[in-house]
Design a protein around this motif. Structure first.
Motif, PDB file in Angstrom:
ATOM      1  N   LEU A  73      13.203  90.509  90.098  1.00 46.37           N
ATOM      2  CA  LEU A  73      13.596  90.121  91.454  1.00 46.37           C
ATOM      3  C   LEU A  73      14.181  88.709  91.486  1.00 46.37           C
ATOM      4  O   LEU A  73      13.904  87.888  90.611  1.00 46.37           O
ATOM      5  CB  LEU A  73      12.391  90.182  92.393  1.00 46.37           C
ATOM      6  CG  LEU A  73      11.752  91.552  92.588  1.00 46.37           C
ATOM      7  CD1 LEU A  73      10.471  91.421  93.403  1.00 46.37           C
ATOM      8  CD2 LEU A  73      12.717  92.501  93.272  1.00 46.37           C
ATOM      9  N   ASP A  91      16.508  96.767  90.207  1.00 48.81           N
ATOM     10  CA  ASP A  91      15.699  95.556  90.058  1.00 48.81           C
ATOM     11  C   ASP A  91      14.372  95.793  89.351  1.00 48.81           C
ATOM     12  O   ASP A  91      13.595  94.864  89.157  1.00 48.81           O
ATOM     13  CB  ASP A  91      15.463  94.885  91.411  1.00 48.81           C
ATOM     14  CG  ASP A  91      14.708  95.790  92.393  1.00 48.81           C
ATOM     15  OD1 ASP A  91      14.201  96.855  91.988  1.00 48.81           O
ATOM     16  OD2 ASP A  91      14.643  95.432  93.587  1.00 48.81           O
ATOM     17  N   ALA A  92      14.104  97.036  88.951  1.00 50.91           N
ATOM     18  CA  ALA A  92      12.834  97.332  88.284  1.00 50.91           C
ATOM     19  C   ALA A  92      13.024  98.409  87.226  1.00 50.91           C
ATOM     20  O   ALA A  92      13.928  99.238  87.307  1.00 50.91           O
ATOM     21  CB  ALA A  92      11.789  97.779  89.296  1.00 50.91           C
ATOM     22  N   PHE A 128       6.616  90.381  85.794  1.00 47.16           N
ATOM     23  CA  PHE A 128       7.792  89.748  86.379  1.00 47.16           C
ATOM     24  C   PHE A 128       8.591  89.099  85.248  1.00 47.16           C
ATOM     25  O   PHE A 128       8.017  88.404  84.399  1.00 47.16           O
ATOM     26  CB  PHE A 128       7.396  88.651  87.368  1.00 47.16           C
ATOM     27  CG  PHE A 128       6.854  89.142  88.678  1.00 47.16           C
ATOM     28  CD1 PHE A 128       7.713  89.495  89.711  1.00 47.16           C
ATOM     29  CD2 PHE A 128       5.489  89.231  88.893  1.00 47.16           C
ATOM     30  CE1 PHE A 128       7.217  89.930  90.930  1.00 47.16           C
ATOM     31  CE2 PHE A 128       4.980  89.673  90.107  1.00 47.16           C
ATOM     32  CZ  PHE A 128       5.844  90.022  91.134  1.00 47.16           C
ATOM     33  N   THR A 147       5.472  98.478  84.086  1.00 45.10           N
ATOM     34  CA  THR A 147       6.464  98.096  85.089  1.00 45.10           C
ATOM     35  C   THR A 147       7.052  96.730  84.767  1.00 45.10           C
ATOM     36  O   THR A 147       6.318  95.791  84.438  1.00 45.10           O
ATOM     37  CB  THR A 147       5.838  98.068  86.501  1.00 45.10           C
ATOM     38  OG1 THR A 147       5.449  99.393  86.868  1.00 45.10           O
ATOM     39  CG2 THR A 147       6.826  97.543  87.536  1.00 45.10           C
ATOM     40  N   LEU A 166       6.644  98.146  94.540  1.00 40.20           N
ATOM     41  CA  LEU A 166       6.663  98.541  93.132  1.00 40.20           C
ATOM     42  C   LEU A 166       5.255  98.601  92.549  1.00 40.20           C
ATOM     43  O   LEU A 166       4.948  99.459  91.719  1.00 40.20           O
ATOM     44  CB  LEU A 166       7.533  97.571  92.330  1.00 40.20           C
ATOM     45  CG  LEU A 166       9.035  97.669  92.607  1.00 40.20           C
ATOM     46  CD1 LEU A 166       9.772  96.461  92.034  1.00 40.20           C
ATOM     47  CD2 LEU A 166       9.601  98.963  92.034  1.00 40.20           C
ATOM     48  N   GLN A 219      10.428 101.104  85.274  1.00 42.10           N
ATOM     49  CA  GLN A 219       9.068 101.635  85.216  1.00 42.10           C
ATOM     50  C   GLN A 219       9.017 102.754  84.188  1.00 42.10           C
ATOM     51  O   GLN A 219       9.803 103.705  84.234  1.00 42.10           O
ATOM     52  CB  GLN A 219       8.621 102.110  86.594  1.00 42.10           C
ATOM     53  CG  GLN A 219       8.539 100.943  87.590  1.00 42.10           C
ATOM     54  CD  GLN A 219       8.009 101.341  88.955  1.00 42.10           C
ATOM     55  OE1 GLN A 219       8.612 102.146  89.645  1.00 42.10           O
ATOM     56  NE2 GLN A 219       6.887 100.754  89.350  1.00 42.10           N
ATOM     57  N   VAL A 229       9.766  93.900  86.486  1.00 45.85           N
ATOM     58  CA  VAL A 229      10.398  93.569  87.762  1.00 45.85           C
ATOM     59  C   VAL A 229      11.298  92.352  87.587  1.00 45.85           C
ATOM     60  O   VAL A 229      10.853  91.302  87.117  1.00 45.85           O
ATOM     61  CB  VAL A 229       9.328  93.292  88.842  1.00 45.85           C
ATOM     62  CG1 VAL A 229       9.975  92.952  90.170  1.00 45.85           C
ATOM     63  CG2 VAL A 229       8.396  94.494  88.990  1.00 45.85           C
ATOM     64  N   HIS A 252      16.121  90.671  82.706  1.00 42.42           N
ATOM     65  CA  HIS A 252      16.128  92.043  83.206  1.00 42.42           C
ATOM     66  C   HIS A 252      17.507  92.684  83.105  1.00 42.42           C
ATOM     67  O   HIS A 252      17.641  93.814  82.640  1.00 42.42           O
ATOM     68  CB  HIS A 252      15.652  92.059  84.662  1.00 42.42           C
ATOM     69  CG  HIS A 252      15.451  93.428  85.222  1.00 42.42           C
ATOM     70  ND1 HIS A 252      14.419  94.246  84.824  1.00 42.42           N
ATOM     71  CD2 HIS A 252      16.154  94.137  86.151  1.00 42.42           C
ATOM     72  CE1 HIS A 252      14.476  95.397  85.479  1.00 42.42           C
ATOM     73  NE2 HIS A 252      15.530  95.356  86.284  1.00 42.42           N
ATOM     74  N   TYR A 254       2.127  95.096  84.532  1.00 42.15           N
ATOM     75  CA  TYR A 254       3.155  94.872  85.556  1.00 42.15           C
ATOM     76  C   TYR A 254       3.659  93.464  85.298  1.00 42.15           C
ATOM     77  O   TYR A 254       2.909  92.499  85.435  1.00 42.15           O
ATOM     78  CB  TYR A 254       2.519  94.995  86.938  1.00 42.15           C
ATOM     79  CG  TYR A 254       3.451  94.809  88.120  1.00 42.15           C
ATOM     80  CD1 TYR A 254       3.767  95.873  88.960  1.00 42.15           C
ATOM     81  CD2 TYR A 254       3.988  93.564  88.433  1.00 42.15           C
ATOM     82  CE1 TYR A 254       4.600  95.709  90.072  1.00 42.15           C
ATOM     83  CE2 TYR A 254       4.821  93.383  89.530  1.00 42.15           C
ATOM     84  CZ  TYR A 254       5.118  94.469  90.351  1.00 42.15           C
ATOM     85  OH  TYR A 254       5.938  94.292  91.444  1.00 42.15           O
ATOM     86  N   ARG A 308       9.083  93.906  98.266  1.00 46.11           N
ATOM     87  CA  ARG A 308       9.595  94.791  97.218  1.00 46.11           C
ATOM     88  C   ARG A 308       8.643  94.819  96.031  1.00 46.11           C
ATOM     89  O   ARG A 308       8.359  95.886  95.467  1.00 46.11           O
ATOM     90  CB  ARG A 308      10.988  94.317  96.791  1.00 46.11           C
ATOM     91  CG  ARG A 308      11.581  95.066  95.601  1.00 46.11           C
ATOM     92  CD  ARG A 308      11.759  96.539  95.870  1.00 46.11           C
ATOM     93  NE  ARG A 308      12.401  97.198  94.740  1.00 46.11           N
ATOM     94  CZ  ARG A 308      12.316  98.482  94.481  1.00 46.11           C
ATOM     95  NH1 ARG A 308      11.614  99.295  95.267  1.00 46.11           N
ATOM     96  NH2 ARG A 308      12.933  99.011  93.430  1.00 46.11           N
ATOM     97  N   ALA A 309       8.140  93.660  95.636  1.00 43.28           N
ATOM     98  CA  ALA A 309       7.189  93.609  94.521  1.00 43.28           C
ATOM     99  C   ALA A 309       5.940  94.422  94.849  1.00 43.28           C
ATOM    100  O   ALA A 309       5.387  95.121  93.983  1.00 43.28           O
ATOM    101  CB  ALA A 309       6.811  92.159  94.222  1.00 43.28           C
TER     102      ALA A 309
END
Length: 358
Positions: free
Chosen positions: A234, A207-208, A147, A230, A252, A210, A232, A153, A145, A248-249
């Motif tokens: 954000l 925003d993600a 960020f 994943t 997810l 997966q 992310v 992104h 996962y 939100r994180a």
């Protein structure tokens, strides 16, 4: 091969993970001192923070007084995440830039989160560091996962970052073009990588990203494994995840967990650019949220005790900058206060002077 492009956003370049930590000057205004000693203006005032937050910050500082004077700020060697490649005489062990963050018994049930710094890119389609991060996700059954910045992104071609999923996709596409095998750590044959289908009723958002990484274990009769990945992207304006982004994180992460397998006490590798900011915030909030839901935390005093225990654990196991600023700690604390204890938490930037985007 699938596209990683996202529609561009006006604030796509405002996301940088850092260990800069704000302090209060003589007027009570918050400042942030970066790694090179520069100071940037930040909005709001420390004087407006609730008394409970000041008590929490002081308690954390007192608890870490001794460890603050260590000769170095290196990661605790006892908690370094390691992976092994090869077998027999060819076996090798590698240390990742990641640490195991263990949930203190006073906070909740036994669990540990690997918290890591995002792997860097190289001219190769996939860097050795990235391959080892993916290997850890495969072996654990938890995936990764990560960020990433808004730019990485939404407009990866313009970013210096190279997310794990992007590197995997690039290596997979290269193997397809040359009709060659893409094998991770000389053991896991990549069969495919593609976005997973969202569960019925699940909210989708740009925003993600997966994905399902499908591999076959060549050492176990080509047993097929499906691993969640994943990414992310954000908002992280002025190096802050606000309550809306924290929630939100967490949502997810919960979606990611639906696709994991193996030991339930071991959580997915959660990585961010420096490995002590956004990932630390999510790990702490996820742990606090679970403890409140389980009834372990029932009031604000217990919430602050749990936050104290989690931050101290992270700073002893990972780095002193774990939860990278007091402002981020304030936003983190405000989120469960609003979620469970009916105390207001802002979903927008606090009012104040214009903020510098970093």
């Amino acid at each position: 091969m699938f596209s990683l492009e996202r529609s561009s956003s006006s604030d796509s370049a405002r996301s940088v993970d850092t260990d800069a930590s704000p302090v209060c000057d003589s007027t009570g205004s918050a400042r942030s001192t970066g790694s090179e000693g520069s100071t940037t203006a930040r909005s709001g005032s420390c004087a407006s923070w609730p008394r409970g937050l000041f008590k929490l910050i002081r308690k954390i500082r007192l608890s870490l007084t001794q460890s603050r004077f260590r000769e170095t700020d290196d990661i605790s060697t006892q908690r370094i995440v390691k992976v092994s490649t090869g077998i027999g005489d060819n076996a090798k062990e590698y240390a990742l830039d990641a640490s195991l963050i263990k949930v203190p018994a006073s906070v909740g049930k036994e669990a540990c989160f690997p918290a890591g710094r995002s792997p860097v890119s190289t001219p190769a389609s996939i860097s050795p560091t990235c391959e080892r991060f993916v290997l850890q996700g495969i072996v654990s059954g938890k995936g990764t996962y990560q960020f990433v910045s808004r730019k990485a992104h939404y407009a990866p071609a313009d970013s210096t970052e190279s997310p794990v999923i992007a590197q995997l996709a690039k290596a997979w596409a290269a193997s397809q073009e040359t009709a060659s095998d893409f094998i991770i750590a000389e053991r896991y044959l990549v069969v495919g990588i593609a976005p997973w289908v969202a569960a019925p009723g699940a909210a989708s958002s740009a925003d993600a990203l997966q994905c399902r990484l499908v591999v076959k274990d060549v050492n176990k009769h080509h047993e097929e494994l499906v691993i969640p990945m994943t990414q992310v992207g954000l908002k992280f304006t002025d190096k802050l995840l606000l309550p809306a982004q924290i929630r939100r994180a967490h949502d997810l992460l919960n979606q990611h967990l639906l696709h994991t397998h193996g030991d339930s006490t071991v959580k997915p590798m959660i990585a961010s650019r420096e490995g002590i900011g956004r990932n630390a915030t999510l790990i702490t909030y996820a742990t606090i949220n679970e403890a409140i839901t389980a009834g372990t935390i029932t009031d604000t005093a217990q919430l602050d005790e749990a936050l104290h225990a989690m931050v101290v654990e992270g700073r002893q196991a990972r780095r002193q900058g774990y939860i990278h600023s007091e402002e981020q700690l304030a936003q983190l604390r405000a989120t469960p206060l609003a979620d469970f204890f009916d105390e207001a938490a802002p979903d927008a930037m606090p009012a104040g002077p214009s903020r510098q985007n970093t």
